[in-house]
Motif scaffolding. Structure first.
Motif, short mmCIF file in Angstrom:
data_model
loop_
_atom_site.label_atom_id
_atom_site.label_comp_id
_atom_site.label_asym_id
_atom_site.label_seq_id
_atom_site.Cartn_x
_atom_site.Cartn_y
_atom_site.Cartn_z
N LEU A 1 -2.29 -137.12 -48.99
CA LEU A 1 -1.51 -136.61 -50.17
C LEU A 1 -0.98 -135.06 -49.92
CD1 LEU A 1 0.67 -137.15 -52.26
CD2 LEU A 1 -1.04 -135.67 -54.43
N THR A 2 -2.13 -134.40 -49.57
CA THR A 2 -1.91 -132.75 -49.09
C THR A 2 -1.11 -132.40 -47.62
OG1 THR A 2 -3.72 -132.81 -47.51
CG2 THR A 2 -4.49 -132.10 -49.85
N ILE A 3 -1.03 -134.07 -46.65
CA ILE A 3 -0.52 -134.40 -45.52
C ILE A 3 1.21 -134.58 -45.85
CG2 ILE A 3 0.18 -135.31 -43.53
CD1 ILE A 3 -2.74 -136.13 -43.53
N THR A 4 1.11 -135.08 -47.08
CA THR A 4 2.42 -135.64 -47.72
C THR A 4 2.94 -134.28 -47.90
OG1 THR A 4 2.04 -138.01 -48.41
CG2 THR A 4 3.76 -137.18 -49.15
N MET A 5 2.65 -133.11 -48.83
CA MET A 5 2.99 -132.30 -49.40
C MET A 5 3.80 -130.82 -48.08
SD MET A 5 3.40 -132.87 -52.15
CE MET A 5 4.18 -131.12 -53.12
N TYR A 6 2.76 -131.13 -46.98
CA TYR A 6 2.79 -130.56 -45.76
C TYR A 6 4.43 -130.89 -45.54
CZ TYR A 6 2.14 -127.60 -41.53
OH TYR A 6 2.24 -127.33 -40.22
N MET A 7 4.09 -131.98 -45.22
CA MET A 7 5.58 -132.29 -44.19
C MET A 7 6.80 -132.03 -45.37
SD MET A 7 3.91 -136.46 -42.62
CE MET A 7 5.81 -136.02 -41.62
N ILE A 8 6.65 -132.22 -46.97
CA ILE A 8 7.92 -132.21 -47.17
C ILE A 8 8.80 -130.05 -47.68
CG2 ILE A 8 9.14 -131.94 -49.92
CD1 ILE A 8 7.08 -134.70 -50.55
N PHE A 9 7.46 -129.91 -47.69
CA PHE A 9 7.75 -128.48 -47.19
C PHE A 9 7.65 -127.94 -45.69
CE2 PHE A 9 6.02 -128.11 -51.76
CZ PHE A 9 6.35 -126.84 -51.74
N GLN A 10 7.27 -129.06 -45.10
CA GLN A 10 7.74 -128.31 -43.45
C GLN A 10 9.60 -128.72 -43.03
OE1 GLN A 10 5.92 -131.07 -40.80
NE2 GLN A 10 5.60 -129.54 -39.41
N GLY A 11 9.98 -129.61 -43.85
CA GLY A 11 11.20 -129.72 -44.67
C GLY A 11 11.64 -128.60 -45.00
N ILE A 12 11.54 -128.40 -46.16
CA ILE A 12 12.50 -127.69 -47.36
C ILE A 12 12.23 -125.99 -46.55
CG2 ILE A 12 12.76 -126.72 -49.92
CD1 ILE A 12 11.52 -129.62 -50.47
N SER A 13 11.18 -125.55 -46.26
CA SER A 13 10.90 -123.89 -46.33
C SER A 13 12.37 -122.92 -45.04
CB SER A 13 9.56 -123.65 -45.84
OG SER A 13 9.13 -124.56 -44.68
N PRO A 14 12.14 -124.17 -43.89
CA PRO A 14 13.08 -123.31 -43.02
C PRO A 14 14.63 -123.35 -43.68
CG PRO A 14 11.85 -124.70 -41.78
CD PRO A 14 10.97 -125.98 -43.70
#
Length: 556
Positions: free
Chosen positions: A118-131
């Motif tokens: 789940l930490t990987i999934t959250m990482y990928m979600i923020f990887q798309g949003i933060s930029p």
């Protein structure tokens, strides 16, 4: 009586009429302009909007002299590209170096592998949003300060992860989200820098080499993570990231100049804040950057007026050509991620004689394909741009409509609304997609039938090689369309790629189980890519009209 820039542009386009020199003197014309003058004036107006080209008082007969798009030499541009490519390593490196430590972290926190995933999934979600946030900020306040801020956030969150108590699973989730926020934006910021310093004819080459840095991380990340976790423990991974991102932060502060064109123009304009916008040690642009000589009072200067803050989601809402190509790009990226995410489980199951180290080495095939494809894509994009440029020039010569500034356009690579940039960037994509779809179809069945391991590895290489060529072409294309919002549009690209990749990776195991193995799974994914490929032709058809609409909106 004041004279608008458009008046000067229109008058400068007519070579048959006498004009005063560009000294700011009033222009008085009693005669009505001819239809040819009106057409040339309209073309010059659009050129002014795109290139923001100043006039000079040292040329007579109202000749227009174009400033260089950037003051940096070719070698200096390569230095900047390599610098941002190194910084761009951290987004994929931070994600991939974590994978080998998942079992150890699950044991330390006394949590299941699913919860650690789940930490990987959250990482990928923020990887798309933060930029979307940092890319838009970089388009308004400057590249340099946002670059440094992201690397500082990454370094500090890695300290927290290295010292985290194993009883605080919630804190692990939170810090991984913050870690992604700091690392993920570096790719969009780097694309913004390339848009600032590189013109269309050279942008493909720079972008290809730039992407080779971030694409090297998926190949070396698991190797570094496994070595550190196996010898020094899982916490050493975060200390490694803390130190390396801290060094990158110092390199940006010391060497990276501000490139945002609304602040420094082509790099020659002085800035108000030397700390925020000037490197501590200037290596590139010495003697040319920062306005070393005072401009003449009657010489028009590029505007440094700040643009209003723009909502990056407006790019997607008001530009269907950009939205369609990014949706297509996200689909290709999702299939690439599906291949990468299933390598460990598929190869361990199909080839049980492989140990963990051998399975890890299997990642080098697709990583090597991505790396080589990135280098190749730059040459292909620049070659194709030059080809289309020659075709346009030849057609203009045959019709007797070739512009007198054609040689200057050839030199600088600038183009107006009549140049088919869609054709220059997208024409070869359907051809490459034939090989991409075919490689996916063969890849799934080669594993399911347990053929010799060299076959799926070769197909992996082809998938990686073609995927990065297609994604680089799409990414370069959207920067060409909106160079003034290059970081924002790259962030939109990252949003599509991150969310589509996270979604498919989260359900790929369910799809494989429902379809009884990887064979039919990758036939399905390859078929989806085949169905999506006609979107490229749609964009090539509607793109010119939307480019003209954007030029009209920009002129209001």
């Amino acid at each position: 009586m004041s004279i608008s820039r458009n008046d000067l542009s229109a008058s400068g386009s007519s070579s048959s009429s006498s004009s005063p020199t560009a000294t700011g003197a009033p222009l008085l014309r009693k005669q009505e302009p001819s239809s040819e003058s009106k057409n040339l004036g309209q073309q010059s107006l659009h050129a002014d909007k795109i290139a923001q080209e100043p006039l000079t008082d040292e040329k007579t007969n109202d000749q227009r002299v174009k400033e260089p798009y950037s003051i940096y030499t070719r070698n200096e541009k390569w230095f900047l590209v390599l610098l941002i490519a190194i910084s761009g390593l951290f987004s994929p490196l931070t994600a991939n170096v974590y994978f080998p430590a998942i079992p150890a972290i699950a044991g330390a926190f006394h949590k299941s592998t699913e919860l650690i995933n789940l930490t990987i999934t959250m990482y990928m979600i923020f990887q798309g949003i933060s930029p979307m946030l940092f890319g838009t900020l970089a388009d308004n306040v400057g590249r340099r300060i946002i670059y440094a801020s992201c690397l500082l956030i990454l370094s500090l969150t890695c300290v927290g992860l290295a010292l985290i108590p194993t009883s605080a699973y919630w804190l692990l989730l939170l810090l991984r989200c913050l870690q992604s926020t700091g690392s993920a934006s570096t790719i969009a910021l780097g694309a913004g820098v390339i848009g600032d310093i590189a013109e269309a004819h050279e942008r493909g080459g720079f972008f290809g080499v730039y992407q080779s840095g971030p694409l090297l991380a998926p190949a070396i990340g698991p190797v570094i993570g496994g070595a550190l976790a196996g010898t020094l423990g899982w916490r050493s991974i975060f200390w490694f990231l803390c130190i390396s991102s801290g060094v990158a932060f110092l390199v940006v502060i010391i060497f990276l100049p501000e490139t945002l064109r609304s602040i420094v123009g082509n790099g020659s304009l002085p800035t108000k804040s030397s700390i925020l916008h000037q490197p501590l040690i200037r290596i590139v642009g010495r003697g040319r950057a920062g306005g070393s000589s005072k401009p003449k009072s009657n010489q028009p200067q590029p505007s440094r007026k700040r643009k209003p803050f723009k909502n990056p989601f407006g790019i997607l809402l008001h530009n269907p050509d950009i939205t369609l190509i990014l949706f297509f790009n996200g689909t290709v990226n999702a299939v690439y991620y599906a291949v990468t995410a299933t390598i460990s489980t598929l190869f361990a199951s199909a080839y049980p004689q492989l140990g963990e180290t051998e399975v890890g080495l299997c990642f080098l095939a697709i990583g090597g394909g991505m790396f080589l494809g990135s280098l190749t894509s730059g040459k292909v994009l620049d070659w194709e741009f030059g080809r289309i440029q020659k075709e346009v020039k030849e057609r203009g010569r045959e019709k007797g409509t070739e512009r007198g500034e054609g040689e200057e356009q050839k030199k600088t690579g600038r183009y107006d609304e009549d140049f088919p940039i869609e054709k220059a960037r997208l024409r070869l994509i359907p051809f490459f997609m034939i090989f991409f779809v075919g490689a996916n179809l063969g890849y799934g069945w080669s594993i399911q039938r347990q053929v010799h391991i060299s076959v799926p590895l070769i197909l992996q290489f082809i998938v990686g090689f073609i995927a990065i060529i297609v994604m680089n072409a799409d990414a370069t294309f959207v920067i060409d369309l909106m160079p003034e919002q290059s970081s924002s549009v790259s962030a939109c690209n990252n949003l599509f790629r991150g969310t589509s990749g996270a979604l498919l990776v989260s359900v790929i195991d369910l799809i494989a189980n429902a379809l009884d193995g990887p064979g039919w799974t990758f036939i399905l994914l390859g078929g989806v890519c085949a169905v999506m490929t006609p979107m490229v032709y749609v964009v090539m058809q509607i793109g010119p009209g939307w480019r003209i609409r954007r030029a009209i909106r920009a002129g209001k």
